[in-house]
Motif scaffolding. Structure first.
Motif, short mmCIF file in Angstrom:
data_model
loop_
_atom_site.label_atom_id
_atom_site.label_comp_id
_atom_site.label_asym_id
_atom_site.label_seq_id
_atom_site.Cartn_x
_atom_site.Cartn_y
_atom_site.Cartn_z
N ARG A 63 0.75 -1.73 0.23
CA ARG A 63 -0.29 0.22 0.58
C ARG A 63 0.83 1.31 -0.03
O ARG A 63 1.50 1.96 1.13
CB ARG A 63 -0.87 0.04 1.42
N GLU A 64 1.08 2.14 -1.30
CA GLU A 64 1.86 2.46 -1.24
C GLU A 64 1.61 3.97 -0.79
O GLU A 64 2.43 4.68 -0.13
CB GLU A 64 2.44 2.79 -2.51
N SER A 65 0.56 4.55 -0.40
CA SER A 65 -0.23 5.62 -0.10
C SER A 65 0.29 5.85 2.03
O SER A 65 0.15 6.68 1.95
CB SER A 65 -1.31 5.54 0.05
N ILE A 66 0.27 4.50 2.27
CA ILE A 66 1.10 4.76 3.66
C ILE A 66 2.42 4.47 3.87
O ILE A 66 2.92 5.59 5.42
CB ILE A 66 0.12 3.61 4.90
N TYR A 67 3.02 5.37 2.82
CA TYR A 67 4.45 5.14 2.68
C TYR A 67 4.78 6.40 2.21
O TYR A 67 4.97 6.73 1.83
CB TYR A 67 5.52 3.61 2.18
N ARG A 68 6.49 6.73 2.68
CA ARG A 68 7.01 7.91 2.08
C ARG A 68 8.17 7.35 2.05
O ARG A 68 8.81 8.66 0.25
CB ARG A 68 7.44 9.30 3.87
N SER A 69 8.11 6.13 1.99
CA SER A 69 10.15 5.80 0.96
C SER A 69 10.12 4.74 0.74
O SER A 69 9.89 3.66 1.78
CB SER A 69 11.22 7.10 1.11
N ARG A 70 11.20 4.21 -0.05
CA ARG A 70 11.15 2.70 -0.75
C ARG A 70 12.80 2.70 -0.79
O ARG A 70 13.12 3.52 -2.01
CB ARG A 70 10.65 2.38 -1.24
N ASN A 77 24.36 -0.55 -0.55
CA ASN A 77 25.16 -1.75 -0.41
C ASN A 77 24.75 -1.52 0.93
O ASN A 77 26.00 -2.10 2.01
CB ASN A 77 27.48 -0.80 -0.56
N PHE A 78 23.61 -1.73 1.59
CA PHE A 78 23.22 -2.19 3.14
C PHE A 78 23.34 -3.84 2.97
O PHE A 78 22.69 -4.26 4.22
CB PHE A 78 22.11 -1.33 2.63
N GLY A 79 23.60 -4.16 1.75
CA GLY A 79 23.12 -5.99 1.45
C GLY A 79 21.74 -6.29 0.34
O GLY A 79 22.23 -5.51 -0.83
N LEU A 80 21.37 -7.33 0.70
CA LEU A 80 19.75 -7.38 -0.40
C LEU A 80 18.59 -7.13 0.59
O LEU A 80 18.28 -8.43 1.86
CB LEU A 80 20.19 -8.12 -1.31
N GLY A 81 18.04 -6.56 -0.49
CA GLY A 81 16.40 -6.62 -0.03
C GLY A 81 15.90 -5.12 0.33
O GLY A 81 16.52 -4.20 -0.85
N GLU A 82 14.84 -5.24 0.70
CA GLU A 82 14.04 -3.48 0.76
C GLU A 82 13.66 -3.53 1.78
O GLU A 82 13.54 -4.20 2.95
CB GLU A 82 13.42 -3.27 -0.54
N TYR A 83 13.26 -2.35 2.00
CA TYR A 83 12.45 -1.36 2.62
C TYR A 83 11.48 -0.39 2.84
O TYR A 83 12.11 0.68 1.95
CB TYR A 83 12.88 -1.49 4.12
N ARG A 84 10.80 -0.12 4.00
CA ARG A 84 9.35 1.27 3.43
C ARG A 84 9.42 1.71 4.35
O ARG A 84 9.17 1.22 5.79
CB ARG A 84 7.88 1.49 2.75
N TYR A 85 9.78 2.87 4.69
CA TYR A 85 9.19 3.92 5.61
C TYR A 85 7.93 4.92 5.78
O TYR A 85 7.16 5.28 5.10
CB TYR A 85 10.38 5.01 5.33
N PHE A 86 6.99 4.27 7.12
CA PHE A 86 5.50 4.89 7.06
C PHE A 86 6.05 6.37 6.64
O PHE A 86 6.38 7.34 7.53
CB PHE A 86 4.70 4.44 8.44
N SER A 87 5.00 6.97 6.38
CA SER A 87 4.70 8.42 6.91
C SER A 87 3.66 8.97 7.68
O SER A 87 3.17 7.70 8.53
CB SER A 87 4.31 8.73 5.49
N TYR A 88 3.71 10.22 8.36
CA TYR A 88 3.19 10.55 8.78
C TYR A 88 1.18 10.67 8.12
O TYR A 88 1.30 10.87 6.76
CB TYR A 88 3.35 11.63 9.91
N PRO A 89 0.33 10.43 9.06
CA PRO A 89 0.43 10.46 9.97
C PRO A 89 0.16 8.72 10.09
O PRO A 89 0.16 8.20 9.60
CB PRO A 89 -1.52 9.95 10.79
#
Length: 253
Positions: A63-70, A77-89
């Motif tokens: 659900r891209e609308s609830i995140y601020r970035s991917r 060079n952090f590794g392999l995989g991904e993560y998403r930061y939630f946005s406010y609220p």
């Protein structure tokens, strides 16, 4: 373990997730957790989220609308995989969890700061602490969901996003090891002065939480307290998919 014992354990886990998120956090044995954090830099409070809550968070990853970035780890060079930061609220469950856990962790954070002779004082509630972050132009939310597939891993790191940071962090595993994925163990390392680093693998099941040191913590030595530096990561996923909720208490610049 017998079938009846397994059933009893399952019922106990369900009961642990029956109340509000605030009640679950308050119900932890905090004296034990403080002792574990002092002794080894991490603590295992037990079951925090129900299977249904875990599934909902995993499903909401797209659900891209609830995140601020991917963030794609390979690009940095952090590794392999991904993560998403939630946005406010933040989603309600995560906002309530963050606000409920912080007041239990702030007293230990202040004791650690005093032992390390840091001129720091963490407020009693999350809202006041975030106001301190925002005064330092750290206004971007940091709770996140991490997603790994087969072959992915997360290099050892520290989640520090600006001049103001909170020394403790919370993570919850959202998939079931051995069923949804294999490998992908949560790993902590402790870098001690004039000694070799020490690594520890932390076992988790779906819905279980770990609280751990973000950066430095004090350790009692023969001549008083000294500092050790902690890092955390995830070993390589051998099969399947793994998601984790990360609850970081400071905001990012």
């Amino acid at each position: 373990m017998t079938d009846s014992a397994q059933s009893s354990r399952s019922r106990s886990a369900d009961l642990a997730c029956a109340g509000t998120i605030g009640a679950r956090v308050a119900g932890f044995d905090w004296d034990r957790l403080y002792d574990e954090l002092d002794e080894r830099g991490y603590a295992l409070p037990g079951k925090l989220l129900s299977p249904q809550e875990c599934e909902r968070l995993v499903e909401d990853y797209d659900r891209e609308s609830i995140y601020r970035s991917r963030v794609v780890m390979k690009r940095h060079n952090f590794g392999l995989g991904e993560y998403r930061y939630f946005s406010y609220p933040l989603p309600g469950l995560i906002a309530r969890l963050r606000a409920a856990a912080y007041p239990f962790l702030a007293p230990l954070a202040n004791r650690w700061a005093a032992r390390m002779k840091q001129n720091l004082r963490y407020p009693e509630d999350l809202e006041s602490f975030l106001a301190d972050c925002h005064a330092q132009d750290q206004e971007r939310p940091t709770p996140l969901i991490l997603k790994y597939a087969a072959g992915d891993y997360n290099c050892l790191h520290q989640d520090l996003y600006g001049a103001t940071s909170f020394p403790l962090q919370l993570a919850v595993l959202l998939n079931e090891p051995g069923r949804d994925f294999e490998g992908g163990e949560f790993v902590l390392t402790e870098q001690r002065p004039r000694m070799q680093s020490r690594a520890e693998v932390v076992p988790l099941k779906r819905g279980e939480a770990v609280i751990f040191c973000v950066n430095e913590r004090p350790v009692q030595g023969a001549r008083g307290d000294y500092r050790v530096k902690m890092r955390h990561g995830v070993s390589r996923i051998r099969h399947g998919n793994r998601h984790t909720l990360g609850v970081i208490f400071h905001d990012a610049s």
